[in-house]
Design a protein around this motif. Structure first.
Motif, short mmCIF file in Angstrom:
data_model
loop_
_atom_site.label_atom_id
_atom_site.label_comp_id
_atom_site.label_asym_id
_atom_site.label_seq_id
_atom_site.Cartn_x
_atom_site.Cartn_y
_atom_site.Cartn_z
N ASN A 33 54.43 74.50 58.62
CA ASN A 33 55.68 75.07 59.09
C ASN A 33 56.26 74.39 60.33
OD1 ASN A 33 57.80 76.88 58.64
ND2 ASN A 33 57.05 78.23 60.24
N THR A 34 55.98 73.11 60.49
CA THR A 34 56.60 72.33 61.57
C THR A 34 56.74 70.89 61.09
OG1 THR A 34 56.51 71.87 63.94
CG2 THR A 34 54.44 71.72 62.75
N VAL A 35 57.65 70.15 61.71
CA VAL A 35 57.85 68.76 61.30
C VAL A 35 56.66 67.94 61.77
CG1 VAL A 35 59.35 66.74 61.47
CG2 VAL A 35 60.36 69.02 61.36
N ASP A 36 56.05 67.27 60.82
CA ASP A 36 54.85 66.47 61.06
C ASP A 36 55.23 65.10 61.63
OD1 ASP A 36 51.96 65.90 60.69
OD2 ASP A 36 52.73 64.45 59.23
N LYS A 37 54.71 64.80 62.79
CA LYS A 37 55.03 63.55 63.47
C LYS A 37 54.66 62.33 62.63
CE LYS A 37 54.18 60.80 67.59
NZ LYS A 37 53.62 60.75 68.93
N ASP A 38 53.46 62.31 62.08
CA ASP A 38 53.03 61.16 61.28
C ASP A 38 53.93 60.94 60.08
OD1 ASP A 38 50.90 60.58 62.99
OD2 ASP A 38 49.50 61.83 61.85
N LYS A 89 69.60 84.19 62.94
CA LYS A 89 68.44 85.09 63.03
C LYS A 89 67.23 84.43 62.38
CE LYS A 89 71.09 88.09 64.91
NZ LYS A 89 71.32 87.81 66.30
N LYS A 90 66.07 84.66 62.96
CA LYS A 90 64.83 84.05 62.49
C LYS A 90 64.59 84.31 61.00
CE LYS A 90 59.97 83.58 63.57
NZ LYS A 90 58.87 83.95 64.45
N GLU A 91 64.92 85.50 60.56
CA GLU A 91 64.68 85.84 59.15
C GLU A 91 65.64 85.11 58.21
OE1 GLU A 91 67.11 89.12 61.09
OE2 GLU A 91 65.23 88.12 61.56
N ASP A 92 66.73 84.58 58.73
CA ASP A 92 67.71 83.85 57.90
C ASP A 92 67.43 82.36 57.82
OD1 ASP A 92 69.12 86.20 57.35
OD2 ASP A 92 70.37 85.97 59.14
N CYS A 93 66.93 81.78 58.92
CA CYS A 93 66.66 80.34 58.96
C CYS A 93 65.79 80.02 60.16
CB CYS A 93 67.98 79.56 59.05
SG CYS A 93 67.77 77.76 58.97
N ASP A 94 64.91 79.06 60.00
CA ASP A 94 64.05 78.62 61.09
C ASP A 94 64.80 77.58 61.91
OD1 ASP A 94 62.07 77.71 62.77
OD2 ASP A 94 60.53 77.66 61.20
N ALA A 95 65.27 77.98 63.08
CA ALA A 95 66.13 77.14 63.91
C ALA A 95 65.43 75.90 64.48
CB ALA A 95 66.71 77.97 65.06
N GLN A 96 64.11 75.83 64.37
CA GLN A 96 63.44 74.64 64.88
C GLN A 96 63.95 73.37 64.20
OE1 GLN A 96 59.34 73.65 63.84
NE2 GLN A 96 59.33 75.41 62.43
N TYR A 97 64.36 73.49 62.93
CA TYR A 97 64.79 72.32 62.18
C TYR A 97 66.16 71.82 62.65
CZ TYR A 97 60.82 73.62 59.37
OH TYR A 97 59.55 73.93 58.97
N VAL A 98 67.09 72.73 62.87
CA VAL A 98 68.40 72.31 63.36
C VAL A 98 68.30 71.81 64.79
CG1 VAL A 98 69.24 74.59 64.12
CG2 VAL A 98 70.87 72.85 63.38
N ALA A 99 67.42 72.42 65.59
CA ALA A 99 67.23 71.97 66.97
C ALA A 99 66.66 70.56 66.99
CB ALA A 99 66.31 72.93 67.72
N LEU A 100 65.64 70.31 66.19
CA LEU A 100 65.02 68.99 66.15
C LEU A 100 65.98 67.95 65.58
CD1 LEU A 100 62.47 67.34 66.74
CD2 LEU A 100 61.69 67.89 64.42
N PHE A 101 66.66 68.29 64.50
CA PHE A 101 67.62 67.37 63.89
C PHE A 101 68.70 66.97 64.89
CE2 PHE A 101 71.17 66.15 61.17
CZ PHE A 101 70.55 65.38 60.20
N THR A 102 69.27 67.96 65.59
CA THR A 102 70.32 67.69 66.58
C THR A 102 69.78 66.88 67.75
OG1 THR A 102 71.42 69.76 65.97
CG2 THR A 102 72.05 68.77 68.07
N CYS A 103 68.61 67.25 68.23
CA CYS A 103 68.02 66.54 69.36
C CYS A 103 67.73 65.08 69.02
CB CYS A 103 66.74 67.25 69.80
SG CYS A 103 65.97 66.51 71.26
N ILE A 104 67.15 64.82 67.86
CA ILE A 104 66.86 63.44 67.45
C ILE A 104 68.15 62.64 67.35
CG2 ILE A 104 66.06 61.99 65.53
CD1 ILE A 104 63.87 64.14 65.04
N HIS A 105 69.15 63.25 66.76
CA HIS A 105 70.44 62.57 66.61
C HIS A 105 71.02 62.20 67.98
CE1 HIS A 105 74.30 61.60 64.76
NE2 HIS A 105 74.85 62.24 65.78
N LEU A 106 71.08 63.15 68.90
CA LEU A 106 71.66 62.91 70.21
C LEU A 106 70.81 61.97 71.05
CD1 LEU A 106 72.94 66.50 71.07
CD2 LEU A 106 74.24 64.57 70.17
N ASP A 107 69.50 62.16 71.03
CA ASP A 107 68.61 61.33 71.84
C ASP A 107 68.63 59.88 71.36
OD1 ASP A 107 66.27 61.68 73.98
OD2 ASP A 107 65.64 60.21 72.50
N SER A 108 68.58 59.68 70.06
CA SER A 108 68.59 58.30 69.55
C SER A 108 69.93 57.64 69.82
CB SER A 108 68.23 58.25 68.07
OG SER A 108 69.14 58.97 67.29
#
Length: 150
Positions: A33-38, A89-108
């Motif tokens: 349930n988290t994005v795997d770094k490898d 809401k947590k029960e509707d979607c796991d926001a970790q994915y949109v946070a990570l996707f947005t962060c990677i996009h902006l940081d890169s």
């Protein structure tokens, strides 16, 4: 800036969250349930082709930066995105994915290599790069960019 527009009565941020979650899952980048770094690093090596190879390291660095920064406390991520303007809401979607996707996009983007800039757009691109680079290491940058809040 993106406003919270309705898509057939749905929260557009929720739609983006679900799309982000689907992308990470469909690309088989999720483990426990988290994005795997490898898996992410292998995906970058596989899909970033020779003609744009200069993006490999910024993408890998962005993943590290985002995972250590924003993603270090998933409760904080969930809480942040559960409030306005996002209302995910947590029960509707796991926001970790949109946070990570947005962060990677902006940081890169903020740390993209010189080879990525076209000479004709250099001035505009450099100013955008500087602006993104000042977004901060917390959620205020994301809220300012996609939420329209100050």
């Amino acid at each position: 800036m993106v406003k919270n527009m309705s898509l057939d009565g749905k929260n557009s941020y929720l739609v983006v969250c679900k799309v982000s979650q689907i992308i990470f899952n469909d690309m088989k980048l999720v483990k426990d349930n988290t994005v795997d770094k490898d898996a992410f690093l292998k995906m970058v090596d596989k899909y970033v082709t020779k003609d744009v190879e200069f993006w490999k390291q910024p993408l890998k660095d962005a993943f590290d930066h985002c995972q250590k920064g924003l993603m270090s406390d998933l409760t904080k991520v969930t809480d942040f995105f559960s409030k306005a303007p996002f209302n995910i809401k947590k029960e509707d979607c796991d926001a970790q994915y949109v946070a990570l996707f947005t962060c990677i996009h902006l940081d890169s983007f903020a740390n993209c290599p010189t080879a990525a800039w076209k000479p004709t757009n250099e001035k505009a691109c450099s100013s955008m790069k500087t602006w993104f680079g000042k977004c901060g290491t917390d959620f205020s940058g994301i809220k300012k960019i996609i939420g329209g809040a100050n």
